[in-house]
Scaffold this motif. Structure first.
Motif, PDB file in Angstrom:
ATOM      1  N   ALA A  34       0.813  -1.218   0.000  1.00 32.05           N
ATOM      2  CA  ALA A  34       0.000   0.000   0.000  1.00 32.05           C
ATOM      3  C   ALA A  34       0.847   1.268   0.000  1.00 32.05           C
ATOM      4  O   ALA A  34       0.318   2.358  -0.222  1.00 32.05           O
ATOM      5  N   PHE A  35       2.153   1.146   0.219  1.00 30.62           N
ATOM      6  CA  PHE A  35       3.005   2.320   0.388  1.00 30.62           C
ATOM      7  C   PHE A  35       3.026   3.209  -0.841  1.00 30.62           C
ATOM      8  O   PHE A  35       2.795   4.411  -0.764  1.00 30.62           O
ATOM      9  N   ASP A  36       3.317   2.650  -2.011  1.00 31.83           N
ATOM     10  CA  ASP A  36       3.445   3.498  -3.197  1.00 31.83           C
ATOM     11  C   ASP A  36       2.527   3.104  -4.340  1.00 31.83           C
ATOM     12  O   ASP A  36       2.737   3.505  -5.480  1.00 31.83           O
ATOM     13  N   LEU A  37       1.487   2.295  -4.054  1.00 36.82           N
ATOM     14  CA  LEU A  37       0.367   2.103  -4.981  1.00 36.82           C
ATOM     15  C   LEU A  37       0.817   1.742  -6.401  1.00 36.82           C
ATOM     16  O   LEU A  37       0.557   2.462  -7.364  1.00 36.82           O
ATOM     17  N   GLY A  38       1.470   0.638  -6.542  1.00 38.02           N
ATOM     18  CA  GLY A  38       1.916   0.186  -7.856  1.00 38.02           C
ATOM     19  C   GLY A  38       3.335   0.576  -8.199  1.00 38.02           C
ATOM     20  O   GLY A  38       3.821   0.256  -9.284  1.00 38.02           O
ATOM     21  N   GLY A  39       4.017   1.251  -7.274  1.00 35.66           N
ATOM     22  CA  GLY A  39       5.395   1.679  -7.512  1.00 35.66           C
ATOM     23  C   GLY A  39       6.395   0.583  -7.214  1.00 35.66           C
ATOM     24  O   GLY A  39       6.038  -0.589  -7.036  1.00 35.66           O
ATOM     25  N   PRO A  40       7.677   0.940  -7.134  1.00 37.02           N
ATOM     26  CA  PRO A  40       8.724  -0.073  -6.970  1.00 37.02           C
ATOM     27  C   PRO A  40       8.637  -0.858  -5.663  1.00 37.02           C
ATOM     28  O   PRO A  40       8.928  -2.054  -5.634  1.00 37.02           O
ATOM     29  N   VAL A  41       8.256  -0.194  -4.570  1.00 40.78           N
ATOM     30  CA  VAL A  41       8.127  -0.912  -3.300  1.00 40.78           C
ATOM     31  C   VAL A  41       6.977  -1.915  -3.391  1.00 40.78           C
ATOM     32  O   VAL A  41       7.097  -3.067  -2.948  1.00 40.78           O
ATOM     33  N   ASN A  42       5.884  -1.480  -3.954  1.00 40.00           N
ATOM     34  CA  ASN A  42       4.737  -2.372  -4.174  1.00 40.00           C
ATOM     35  C   ASN A  42       5.151  -3.592  -4.994  1.00 40.00           C
ATOM     36  O   ASN A  42       4.822  -4.736  -4.661  1.00 40.00           O
ATOM     37  N   LYS A  43       5.890  -3.338  -6.057  1.00 41.66           N
ATOM     38  CA  LYS A  43       6.303  -4.441  -6.940  1.00 41.66           C
ATOM     39  C   LYS A  43       7.296  -5.372  -6.242  1.00 41.66           C
ATOM     40  O   LYS A  43       7.271  -6.594  -6.464  1.00 41.66           O
ATOM     41  N   ALA A  44       8.171  -4.808  -5.411  1.00 38.97           N
ATOM     42  CA  ALA A  44       9.118  -5.651  -4.674  1.00 38.97           C
ATOM     43  C   ALA A  44       8.375  -6.562  -3.706  1.00 38.97           C
ATOM     44  O   ALA A  44       8.670  -7.758  -3.599  1.00 38.97           O
ATOM     45  N   ALA A  45       7.413  -5.977  -2.984  1.00 39.84           N
ATOM     46  CA  ALA A  45       6.601  -6.786  -2.071  1.00 39.84           C
ATOM     47  C   ALA A  45       5.861  -7.875  -2.847  1.00 39.84           C
ATOM     48  O   ALA A  45       5.740  -9.019  -2.388  1.00 39.84           O
ATOM     49  N   GLY A  46       5.398  -7.517  -4.043  1.00 42.05           N
ATOM     50  CA  GLY A  46       4.687  -8.495  -4.867  1.00 42.05           C
ATOM     51  C   GLY A  46       5.583  -9.623  -5.331  1.00 42.05           C
ATOM     52  O   GLY A  46       5.175 -10.791  -5.343  1.00 42.05           O
TER      53      GLY A  46
END
Length: 662
Positions: A497-509
């Motif tokens: 939820a931190f950056d809504l589709g950004g790099p952190v989101n993608k890393a978590a994914g």
């Protein structure tokens, strides 16, 4: 347009006992059908209801203007009704939360009608209804002929005023512009015209609306102007035209309440004098200056207003691709390049549609920063602002083939947009060249220096700081991947939820999908945290006025909220990005907490989702869906209500401070 040309006594109903919005619309649509205005009642009604979802069609003083543009409409028409008893304020959403609708104009517009004609009908009617005397007369009319006669009357007072003002020395100009560019743009213009007439001042108002610039200000008007009022919620176009003219900057709704006071202010106590190409932070010769905080906030809202069309269009393309692929059972792999060579051309089309949607989404930050910078420093800042947004989106990593590069995301976009805007503005005001070399400043010096500074700032500050922050958060996912399910769910939810589709989101994914593929830990917190923030923030924009009795979001964010709600069900978290950009310190922590609460609730209740399908079509694959639904509900309500109450508290605090100062 003359309203009497598109109505008829058979379309006018006076002093009716209709008791709900639905009943009003049904009766008027039936009348349209009887008169041959619409050939399919259901299709036209859906168009009206779809428009109702976009923004309020109730205004103030008891009137509403619902409307629908549809292929079912055969000719433009307006149906009118007055009610014996006004509807409750909650029954018809209005810009004024206390408005009780009792006078309704339902417009039917053919789909083939040109956009300018459509907006002209709507804006003309909204402006006419700014006349409280006319509205009162319409409410008390007893026959259809009286209504038609009232609507057909020429405004003799306005005509007389125009003739008189030609003799008056004081002449002011104004620009009105709201985020959506429809009703408030024109209503503010009408309010200023009335206020000027009452004060014995001549005024010309330029409307910068959804259909472009109307009633443009000419060079001759600029020569004789004693002042200019910028009643805008976004950066007005062409402010450099007003160099040397005293100005007042205010929000578009302000003339509706304090029109005459604004006329007095611009003539006697202006905010300043427009300087050069300044866009949102004009400086007065007296030294009075708009605060940098106000300038920055207006620039953010301007960037968001230009970014929203890209966001919506890209989201629609991605959503259609996913929905279409679900019919072939390919939603999990429709993004695989192999789909481009599939024997089924429909699958190939869906693949490219999704890829083009993803490509368009990458231009979200360049558009945002370009127009954020434009709001601060006008046209010279657009090009370097676009370059800054490209850095924030990670274009440099794509072009250099650096697969490990981590873009700075919306924090980088905010930083670089502000840097470009204030840098270009400063250089534009302080660099003075001989007139023979003046063309070098906008064509060479401003873009050349600012883009170089953007590159250096991004290389030494933005990518290392914000990209480093994103990399650290990614590493956190890896560090705690073997922790307990509650702790791991919380970490994955927060970072998703931190950056809504950004790099952190993608890393978590990436980590979450890897663990799910190895059957180590299901994707439950991951998929929930994709949909909860956009649905929660979207819901907040719909229910705020019912929870605290007023809107707590600006008009453009309310429009974005409806988009966010829809995209949330399609698992496109980017719909909530405008809110994160506008208020990151409020939105981001609430999103992370809401996603965590919802995810942990669902996990503890026994919900399990092993597949990376967060959109609604993946919900049937969830084990123990009731627990999953409870998790969504908990997270969504937390985000919606917390946003509403915190923003309401901030508004009330500002109002108390303003009252205390006065």
């Amino acid at each position: 347009m003359d309203m009497t040309l598109i109505t008829d006594p058979s379309l006018i109903f006076l002093h009716q006992d209709w008791q709900s919005k639905e009943e009003v619309l049904d009766h008027l649509i039936n009348a349209f059908a009887s008169e041959g205005v619409v050939n399919d009642k259901a299709v036209y009604k859906q168009a009206v209801l779809d428009r109702e979802k976009i923004s309020e069609t109730g205004f103030e003083n008891g009137f509403a203007i619902p409307h629908g543009k549809s292929v079912a409409v055969t000719k433009p028409a307006v149906a009118i009704v007055t009610l014996k008893k006004p509807l409750a304020s909650a029954a018809w959403a209005s810009t004024d939360p206390t408005n009780q609708v009792e006078l309704i104009f339902l417009l039917a517009i053919p789909e083939s009608q040109k956009g300018d004609a459509y907006l002209k009908i709507l804006s003309d009617l909204a402006v006419r209804l700014m006349d409280e005397k006319l509205v009162d007369q319409l409410k008390h009319a007893n026959t259809a002929d009286q209504v038609i006669q009232l609507l057909g009357k020429k405004n003799q007072e306005a005509t007389t005023t125009i003739k008189e003002t030609k003799k008056r020395p004081k002449q002011i100009l104004a620009i009105t512009a709201c985020a959506t560019g429809i009703a408030h743009t024109y209503m503010a213009a009408e309010a200023l015209q009335k206020a000027a007439a009452a004060k014995g001042v001549q005024i010309h108002v330029e409307k910068q609306g959804a259909n472009g610039i109307e009633d443009g200000i000419t060079p001759e008007m600029l020569k004789d102007a004693d002042g200019v009022i910028f009643a805008t919620d976004i950066a007005a176009k062409g402010k450099e035209r007003f160099k040397g003219i005293p100005f007042v900057q205010t929000k578009v709704a302000e003339p509706l309440k304090h029109g005459e006071a604004m006329i007095d202010q611009v003539l006697n106590h202006p905010d300043g004098v427009v300087q050069g190409e300044a866009a949102a932070s004009e400086v007065a010769t007296t030294g009075k200056k708009q605060s940098w905080q106000s300038t920055l906030m207006q620039s953010v809202m301007t960037g968001i207003s230009y970014m929203i069309p890209i966001l919506v269009a890209a989201g629609v393309m991605i959503g259609l691709s996913q929905i279409g692929a679900s019919f072939f059972g390919l939603n999990k792999v429709i993004g695989d390049p192999k789909m481009a060579t599939n024997a089924n051309q429909m699958i190939v089309l869906l693949y490219y549609m999704g890829q083009c949607g993803n490509m368009a989404m990458k231009f979200m930050y360049p558009i945002f920063t370009a127009f954020m910078a434009y709001s601060i420093a006008d046209r010279p800042a657009i090009a370097p602002g676009f370059v800054g947004g490209a850095f924030a989106a990670g274009f440099q990593f794509i072009l250099l083939g650096n697969a490990k590069g981590i873009p700075s995301g919306f924090f980088g976009a905010l930083f670089l947009g502000a840097l470009v805007g204030f840098l270009v503005k400063y250089m534009n005001e302080h660099i003075h060249l001989n007139k023979n070399f003046s063309a070098m400043k906008p064509m060479l010096i401003l873009p050349g220096v600012s883009i170089l500074v953007v590159f250096l700032a991004n290389f030494f500050i933005v990518d290392p700081v914000f990209g480093g922050l994103n990399a650290w958060l990614q590493q956190m996912v890896l560090t705690y991947k073997d922790s307990s399910e509650v702790l791991l769910s919380s970490i994955i939810a927060c970072l998703t939820a931190f950056d809504l589709g950004g790099p952190v989101n993608k890393a978590a994914g990436a980590v979450a999908i890897g663990m799910a593929a190895d059957k180590v830990f299901p994707l439950t917190p991951r998929v929930l945290s994709i949909v909860i923030p956009p649905i929660g923030i979207g819901l907040a924009t719909l229910i705020d006025k019912y929870v605290v009795g007023r809107h707590v979001f600006d008009e453009d964010l309310r429009v974005s909220g409806k988009t966010s709600l829809l995209l949330g069900f399609l698992a496109i978290g980017e719909g909530a990005i405008p809110f994160a950009l506008a208020n990151p310190l409020i939105t981001i922590p609430i999103n992370m907490l809401g996603a965590t609460l919802g995810s942990v609730t669902a996990v503890l209740l026994g919900a399990v989702q092993w597949y990376p399908l967060p959109a609604v079509w993946g919900w049937p694959l969830v084990q123990n869906f009731p627990a999953y639904a409870v998790g969504i509900l908990v997270g969504v309500l937390f985000i919606a209500l917390t946003n509403i109450f915190i923003r309401f508290h901030i508004i009330r605090k500002k109002e108390k401070t303003t009252t205390a100062v006065k």
